[in-house]
Scaffold this motif. Structure first.
Motif, PDB file in Angstrom:
ATOM      1  N   ALA A   1       0.645  -1.167  -0.024  1.00 27.60           N
ATOM      2  CA  ALA A   1      -0.107  -0.226   0.050  1.00 27.60           C
ATOM      3  C   ALA A   1       0.661   1.316   0.069  1.00 27.60           C
ATOM      4  N   LEU A   2       2.020   1.234   0.935  1.00 30.66           N
ATOM      5  CA  LEU A   2       2.767   2.454   0.849  1.00 30.66           C
ATOM      6  C   LEU A   2       3.418   2.724  -0.545  1.00 30.66           C
ATOM      7  N   LEU A   3       3.956   1.625  -1.279  1.00 30.46           N
ATOM      8  CA  LEU A   3       4.496   1.512  -2.425  1.00 30.46           C
ATOM      9  C   LEU A   3       3.740   2.121  -3.387  1.00 30.46           C
ATOM     10  N   GLN A   4       2.436   1.727  -3.527  1.00 30.89           N
ATOM     11  CA  GLN A   4       1.115   2.362  -4.338  1.00 30.89           C
ATOM     12  C   GLN A   4       1.031   3.609  -4.363  1.00 30.89           C
TER      13      GLN A   4
ATOM     14  N   LEU B   1      14.908  -5.358   0.472  1.00 35.60           N
ATOM     15  CA  LEU B   1      15.507  -4.099  -0.163  1.00 35.60           C
ATOM     16  C   LEU B   1      15.357  -4.610  -1.750  1.00 35.60           C
ATOM     17  N   THR B   2      15.882  -5.842  -1.892  1.00 33.60           N
ATOM     18  CA  THR B   2      15.895  -6.097  -3.532  1.00 33.60           C
ATOM     19  C   THR B   2      14.622  -6.291  -3.965  1.00 33.60           C
ATOM     20  N   ALA B   3      13.531  -6.796  -3.224  1.00 30.38           N
ATOM     21  CA  ALA B   3      12.089  -6.748  -3.585  1.00 30.38           C
ATOM     22  C   ALA B   3      11.658  -5.397  -3.858  1.00 30.38           C
ATOM     23  N   PHE B   4      12.072  -4.396  -3.092  1.00 32.92           N
ATOM     24  CA  PHE B   4      11.515  -3.107  -3.180  1.00 32.92           C
ATOM     25  C   PHE B   4      12.128  -2.553  -4.428  1.00 32.92           C
ATOM     26  N   MET B   5      13.565  -2.608  -4.983  1.00 34.81           N
ATOM     27  CA  MET B   5      13.846  -2.039  -5.917  1.00 34.81           C
ATOM     28  C   MET B   5      13.535  -2.592  -7.305  1.00 34.81           C
ATOM     29  N   ASP B   6      13.396  -3.799  -6.961  1.00 37.30           N
ATOM     30  CA  ASP B   6      12.734  -4.648  -8.240  1.00 37.30           C
ATOM     31  C   ASP B   6      11.518  -4.048  -8.665  1.00 37.30           C
ATOM     32  N   GLU B   7      10.513  -4.143  -7.683  1.00 38.79           N
ATOM     33  CA  GLU B   7       9.025  -3.661  -7.695  1.00 38.79           C
ATOM     34  C   GLU B   7       9.237  -2.105  -8.373  1.00 38.79           C
ATOM     35  N   PHE B   8      10.022  -1.119  -7.841  1.00 37.73           N
ATOM     36  CA  PHE B   8       9.708   0.197  -8.091  1.00 37.73           C
ATOM     37  C   PHE B   8      10.660   0.280  -9.335  1.00 37.73           C
ATOM     38  N   ASN B   9      11.457  -0.381  -9.778  1.00 39.73           N
ATOM     39  CA  ASN B   9      12.199  -0.190 -10.986  1.00 39.73           C
ATOM     40  C   ASN B   9      10.943  -0.518 -12.314  1.00 39.73           C
TER      41      ASN B   9
ATOM     42  N   HIS C   1       7.852  -0.109 -11.869  1.00 42.02           N
ATOM     43  CA  HIS C   1       6.775   1.195 -12.073  1.00 42.02           C
ATOM     44  C   HIS C   1       7.515   2.250 -12.639  1.00 42.02           C
ATOM     45  N   ILE C   2       8.765   2.497 -12.468  1.00 43.01           N
ATOM     46  CA  ILE C   2       9.445   3.453 -13.145  1.00 43.01           C
ATOM     47  C   ILE C   2       9.435   3.221 -14.587  1.00 43.01           C
ATOM     48  N   PHE C   3       9.734   1.957 -15.151  1.00 39.18           N
ATOM     49  CA  PHE C   3       9.684   1.646 -16.634  1.00 39.18           C
ATOM     50  C   PHE C   3       8.521   2.104 -17.090  1.00 39.18           C
ATOM     51  N   GLU C   4       7.235   1.455 -16.284  1.00 42.43           N
ATOM     52  CA  GLU C   4       6.197   1.760 -16.951  1.00 42.43           C
ATOM     53  C   GLU C   4       5.850   3.318 -17.247  1.00 42.43           C
ATOM     54  N   MET C   5       6.292   4.230 -16.227  1.00 40.08           N
ATOM     55  CA  MET C   5       6.161   5.649 -16.203  1.00 40.08           C
ATOM     56  C   MET C   5       6.869   6.442 -17.137  1.00 40.08           C
ATOM     57  N   VAL C   6       8.371   5.930 -17.364  1.00 36.30           N
ATOM     58  CA  VAL C   6       8.883   6.664 -18.486  1.00 36.30           C
ATOM     59  C   VAL C   6       8.920   6.076 -19.739  1.00 36.30           C
ATOM     60  N   SER C   7       8.059   5.068 -19.947  1.00 36.02           N
ATOM     61  CA  SER C   7       7.686   4.501 -21.322  1.00 36.02           C
ATOM     62  C   SER C   7       6.463   4.882 -21.805  1.00 36.02           C
ATOM     63  N   GLY C   8       5.440   5.281 -20.812  1.00 36.28           N
ATOM     64  CA  GLY C   8       4.021   5.671 -21.183  1.00 36.28           C
ATOM     65  C   GLY C   8       4.141   7.067 -22.227  1.00 36.28           C
ATOM     66  N   SER C   9       2.759   7.534 -22.350  1.00 37.36           N
ATOM     67  CA  SER C   9       2.663   8.762 -23.195  1.00 37.36           C
ATOM     68  C   SER C   9       2.373   9.749 -22.450  1.00 37.36           C
ATOM     69  N   ASP C  10       1.882   9.625 -21.086  1.00 38.02           N
ATOM     70  CA  ASP C  10       1.609  10.905 -20.111  1.00 38.02           C
ATOM     71  C   ASP C  10       2.939  11.633 -19.810  1.00 38.02           C
ATOM     72  N   VAL C  11       2.822  12.770 -20.124  1.00 46.93           N
ATOM     73  CA  VAL C  11       4.018  13.774 -19.633  1.00 46.93           C
ATOM     74  C   VAL C  11       4.195  13.605 -18.283  1.00 46.93           C
ATOM     75  N   ASN C  12       3.159  13.895 -17.408  1.00 44.02           N
ATOM     76  CA  ASN C  12       3.305  13.941 -15.933  1.00 44.02           C
ATOM     77  C   ASN C  12       4.021  12.671 -15.657  1.00 44.02           C
TER      78      ASN C  12
END
Length: 662
Positions: free
Chosen positions: A4-7, A44-52, A54-65
């Motif tokens: 929930a915190l990650l989301q 720590l590894t699980a957190f980094m993998d999960e957040f990476n 989400h980062i990939f999805e955000m930078v690869s999407g079409s939404d500027v924000n």
């Protein structure tokens, strides 16, 4: 950590609101720097993998924000330095490369800034990473013109020059060979971005210049000769004459900046003292990791209006926003080059007065104070400058030509031009000092006509006031001080009639310091305004019989009791302005009785700060047996009772508002 915190972090970073993204970024950064360090390696590894993911999805999407949110997340993770960062460098680098170029300039600015941050933390990978990014930028600059790639190239080169100057210096020769492709680009934002990169590169070369060098570097002369070629009638295909001249003037401005470190320090110091508005937050979270080198380039688009009005420079804005001091470097070789060619530079620059290009006009107003400061004697003496509306070689000075041009600009209709012209006049005055005196009557007349009339409704006075008018008055007082005492005395009433504002307060503070003879008049005028706002009545001096009404004031401006911003500003001024020689006990009592118990937390906080400072001044004054903020020694009993009463109220507020005060 809980899913929930990650989301929650991810949702905040994807928000369309910059404020929400910044808040989420700071919370993520704090979490990574603190709590995440305490978890097990598996968590720590699980957190980094999960957040990476989400980062990939955000930078690869079409939404500027979402793209911006993904970049900010990268910043949070690389500056946090948790886990094995070397395993993430390559992944983050690829994410950023896919964002450069971008159709959105804000995304490119943020991505380029993060490229610089990534280079700082790349460790043994830094040399390889920087070399790749620099060479790719050079390919974009040297190849066929592609607007997005060319803009991305200058942004990345600027950031790398600022962040990793040692690595950048190894490629500096190629940089100077290619940067002029962008400096003369048809798009003004690319030209300006290229010159910001040039500025950073000149700092890198100046830092590494030594007195023992037997051969002068050619970088500065190449810049000079390319700039002077831009003033010739020959125009390259696809580039207008105005575009080329604008690029040339931008380059000359940077050569002057790199040639006179004493003026740059003076200029930045003045701009920091007299800026009319507090610094705005840097967009998103580019300031999570402060620059380690010289913060030369403004990253905040929110500062553009201030910069273009001439109120504050881009460098000042960034330094203030990031809490960093400016670093200045001067090149002896560049200074010698400018000194040898100063007359030609002056002629070429002043010859652009008749240009209709707003970009050229803006740059002309920016460069004139630097020309005046470089060699004051030469600037104010006769130089071979032709009168452009005459058929003869009439001799006149650069100062005369510049002031005639600026005074004419003040008569124009463009508010932005007038605003910057006022600031330019003030800066030239600081540079030439008493030589500005022959022009003071016309300058003062222009200032008087620019101040709102007393008959103007109070709410419209401030909106119609150009802060640069007050900046001009302030800079003139720095230049000639008591020589303009009578002029400033006549301006005080119309200035005060504009109403309370940070710009007015700053101007009055500087005028009181530069012209001590007017300090009492300034203090009394300001106290009358504060009395109207804070006490809802005219100022009554201590000892005045209660049956005698206080003198009427032309500055009567009723203030809504619920006008929180005005009250907070008035309290801040009361607590920060030097009212030495005036009793402020009535204000202290009013603050304690009314504002310390306000329902508005912002008012209470400011009232605490104001009361605390005024009480300290009152106690110090009583200890000295003087007047100051606490009255004379004859009123020691009144002071003691007031201090005791206000202190008791401060204690109550401190208990009820626990945790709100620093």
């Amino acid at each position: 950590m809980s899913n929930a915190l990650l989301q929650q972090f991810v949702a905040g970073l994807k928000s369309k609101s910059q404020e929400t993204r910044t808040k989420a970024a700071r919370e993520l950064y704090l979490y990574v720097k603190t709590e995440l360090r305490e978890v097990s390696a598996e968590e720590l590894t699980a957190f980094m993998d999960e957040f990476n993911h989400h980062i990939f999805e955000m930078v690869s999407g079409s939404d500027v924000n979402e793209k911006k949110g993904g970049i900010v997340a990268i910043v949070c993770l690389i500056v946090a330095d948790v886990g094995n960062i070397n395993n993430r460098i390559s992944r983050f680098a690829n994410y950023l490369r896919n964002l450069l170029p971008s159709n959105d300039q804000g995304v490119m600015e943020l991505a380029a800034n993060t490229v610089g941050k990534l280079a700082l933390v790349s460790g043994t990978y830094s040399a390889e990473y920087v070399e790749f990014e620099v060479k790719r930028a050079f390919e974009w600059l040297g190849g066929d013109r592609h607007e997005g790639k060319r803009h991305a190239a200058v942004l990345v080169l600027r950031e790398l020059a600022l962040s990793v100057p040692t690595y950048f210096f190894q490629q500096v020769q190629t940089f100077f060979e290619l940067i002029f492709n962008a400096i003369h680009d048809p798009k003004p934002f690319i030209r300006e971005g290229a010159v910001e990169a040039l500025r950073a590169a000149l700092v890198v070369t100046a830092q590494r210049e030594t007195a023992r060098q037997t051969q002068k570097p050619t970088w500065y002369s190449n810049c000079y000769y390319d700039a002077m070629k831009g003033f010739e009638d020959i125009v390259a295909k696809g580039i207008s004459k105005d575009d080329r001249i604008h690029g040339s003037m931008l380059v000359l401005n940077e050569l002057l900046r790199c040639s006179n470190v004493q003026w740059e320090r003076t200029y930045e110091g003045l701009m920091q003292r007299i800026q009319c508005q507090p610094p705005q937050p840097v967009p998103d979270s580019v300031s999570l990791l402060p620059r380690l080198k010289s913060p030369l380039v403004s990253k905040s688009r929110s500062h553009v209006s201030l910069v273009r009005r001439g109120v504050v420079s881009g460098a000042t804005a960034t330094a203030a926003a990031e809490g960093k001091e400016q670093a200045f470097y001067e090149s002896a070789a560049c200074r010698a080059l400018v000194a040898d060619n100063l007359s030609k530079i002056c002629y070429s620059v002043l010859n652009q007065r008749q240009s209709r290009s707003p970009h050229i006009q803006h740059t002309l107003l920016t460069i004139l104070p630097r020309l005046a400061a470089f060699n004051r004697d030469k600037f104010v003496q006769l130089v071979s400058i032709r009168h452009f509306n005459a058929n003869s070689d009439t001799m006149t000075s650069c100062l005369m030509e510049s002031m005639n041009y600026l005074l004419a600009t003040l008569q124009g209709r463009e508010r932005a031009d007038r605003a910057l012209a006022f600031t330019t006049i003030g800066l030239i005055a600081v540079a030439v000092e008493h030589h500005i005196q022959p022009f003071l009557p016309k300058i003062m007349e222009a200032i008087r006509t620019s101040l709102p009339a007393k008959e103007t409704p109070s709410k419209k006075r401030l909106s119609g006031l150009e802060p640069s008018v007050l900046v001009c008055v302030t800079l003139l007082s720095h230049a000639v001080k008591q020589l303009m005492q009578n002029d400033v005395h006549q301006l005080l009433e119309p200035m005060l009639a504009t109403g309370l504002s940070p710009a007015l307060t700053t101007a009055l503070r500087e005028l009181a310091a530069n012209i001590p003879q007017l300090k009492r008049d300034i203090s009394e005028g300001l106290l009358k305004m504060l009395s109207q706002v804070l006490m809802q009545k005219h100022l009554r001096h201590p000892g005045m019989p209660t049956h005698i009404p206080s003198a009427s004031s032309s500055l009567h401006m009723p203030v809504d009791a619920q006008d929180v911003p005005s009250i907070v500003l008035a309290l801040r001024i009361l607590g920060s302005f030097n009212f030495d020689g005036h009793s402020l006990l009535q204000f202290v009592r009013r603050c304690a009785e009314h504002f310390l118990t306000s329902e508005q937390q912002e008012v209470r906080l400011e009232a605490v700060r104001t009361c605390s400072r005024l009480l300290r001044l009152a106690i110090e004054s009583q200890a000295r047996g003087g007047t100051g903020g606490g009255g004379s020694s004859q009123h020691s009993h009144t002071v003691t009772n007031t201090v005791a009463d206000v202190l008791s109220k401060l204690l109550v507020v401190g208990i009820t508002d626990t945790g709100q005060y620093d």
